[in-house]
Design an enzyme around this catalytic site. Structure first.
Site, PDB file in Angstrom:
ATOM      1  CG  ASN A  62       4.314   7.920   0.091  1.00  0.00           C
ATOM      2  OD1 ASN A  62       4.738   8.764  -0.683  1.00  0.00           O
ATOM      3  ND2 ASN A  62       3.334   7.095  -0.205  1.00  0.00           N
ATOM      4  CB  VAL A 116      -0.966   0.018   1.202  1.00  0.00           C
ATOM      5  CG1 VAL A 116      -1.987  -1.093   1.095  1.00  0.00           C
ATOM      6  CG2 VAL A 116      -0.209  -0.100   2.518  1.00  0.00           C
ATOM      7  CD  GLU A 117      -1.715   5.983  -1.896  1.00  0.00           C
ATOM      8  OE1 GLU A 117      -1.148   7.022  -2.264  1.00  0.00           O
ATOM      9  OE2 GLU A 117      -2.853   5.662  -2.277  1.00  0.00           O
ATOM     10  CB  SER A 118       0.603   4.136   4.098  1.00  0.00           C
ATOM     11  OG  SER A 118       0.322   2.757   4.223  1.00  0.00           O
TER      12      SER A 118
END
Length: 266
Positions: A84, A53-55
């Site tokens: 990130n 995930v982009e986090s």
């Protein structure tokens, strides 16, 4: 007690998402149904996949579906917690090194026959009828990764010409991604909706109907599509078995955060 032999359109869509994930695939997922589908794939259908995930959370295996990509329930069950910027670098390196066993899920408000997606505005950009949240990371993902597009299947969403290209698809056909300065070996692979699954012709890059669900027909899908779509290759996709629905309702999304279950199905 729930009736697991009945399922909702959203549950079918989540199942179709999970089935689109292949062995050992690196899967970039966001909030909503992709979270349900990705978690279902990791839990049951394709355990060898790697959810990112982009986090900055890598190789996630959530016990219960998180509410967002920064949820602590994601952090508790992942291999690496990167900032990130490291996530962005990782995705860029996957493209630069020609890694093909990866997919990313993105959504939008409008889509055209070549998989270009609008998630910015409806109407004139400077005086829109409706303004949406915009790209986020979707444009960069659509530029450098193969994608699966998530949509609700409505004629107003599937339109011949979209008002704004937030995330590029196959632009206007063969060769046009390269002409626009985009990688021509990356692009949308399929569109998963609540009525069926569309893919893109290898030669023309135009959308066609690949699968329809047990509760739909190719004709119904055409009626809900704002442009002519090839139905000749359509196959019926089988629905999820009761155990899949039980897992979604009782283990993955017991709080009905993303999928609401009608009372008659409980």
């Amino acid at each position: 007690m729930s009736d697991y032999t009945k399922y909702t359109k959203q549950e079918m869509q989540a199942y179709a998402i999970a089935k689109s994930i292949k062995p050992d695939m690196i899967v970039t997922i966001g909030t909503g149904l992709p979270l349900i589908g990705g978690t279902l794939a990791k839990r049951v259908i394709q355990p060898s996949c790697h959810l990112i995930v982009e986090s900055g959370l890598m190789d996630c295996a959530p016990v219960e579906v998180p509410r967002s990509v920064g949820d602590c329930r994601f952090m508790a069950h992942c291999a690496v917690q990167w900032p990130n910027v490291r996530f962005v670098g990782f995705e860029t390196n996957m493209y630069l090194h020609g890694f093909d066993n990866a997919i990313a899920f993105i959504g939008g408000a409008e889509i055209d026959p070549y998989g270009n997606v609008n998630s910015t505005s409806i109407g004139d950009y400077n005086h829109p009828k409706t303004r949406f949240t915009g790209s986020g990371g979707a444009n960069g993902i659509a530029t450098y990764q193969n994608t699966v597009l998530m949509m609700q299947h409505q004629k107003r969403r599937f339109t011949e010409h979209i008002d704004y290209v937030t995330s590029p698809g196959w632009v206007t056909g063969p060769g046009t991604r390269a002409a626009a300065g985009l990688p021509e070996d990356r692009g949308p692979q399929m569109v998963v909706t609540d009525l069926g699954i569309m893919k893109f012709d290898e030669q023309t890059k135009r959308m066609y109907l690949a699968y329809y669900y047990p509760y739909t027909t190719p004709e119904e899908i055409q009626e809900n599509t704002g442009f002519e779509i090839d139905l000749s290759r359509a196959e019926k996709m089988e629905g999820p078995d009761p155990e899949i629905i039980r897992i979604i309702r009782e283990e993955i999304d017991p709080g009905q955060v993303f999928i609401k279950v009608p009372k008659e199905s409980k």
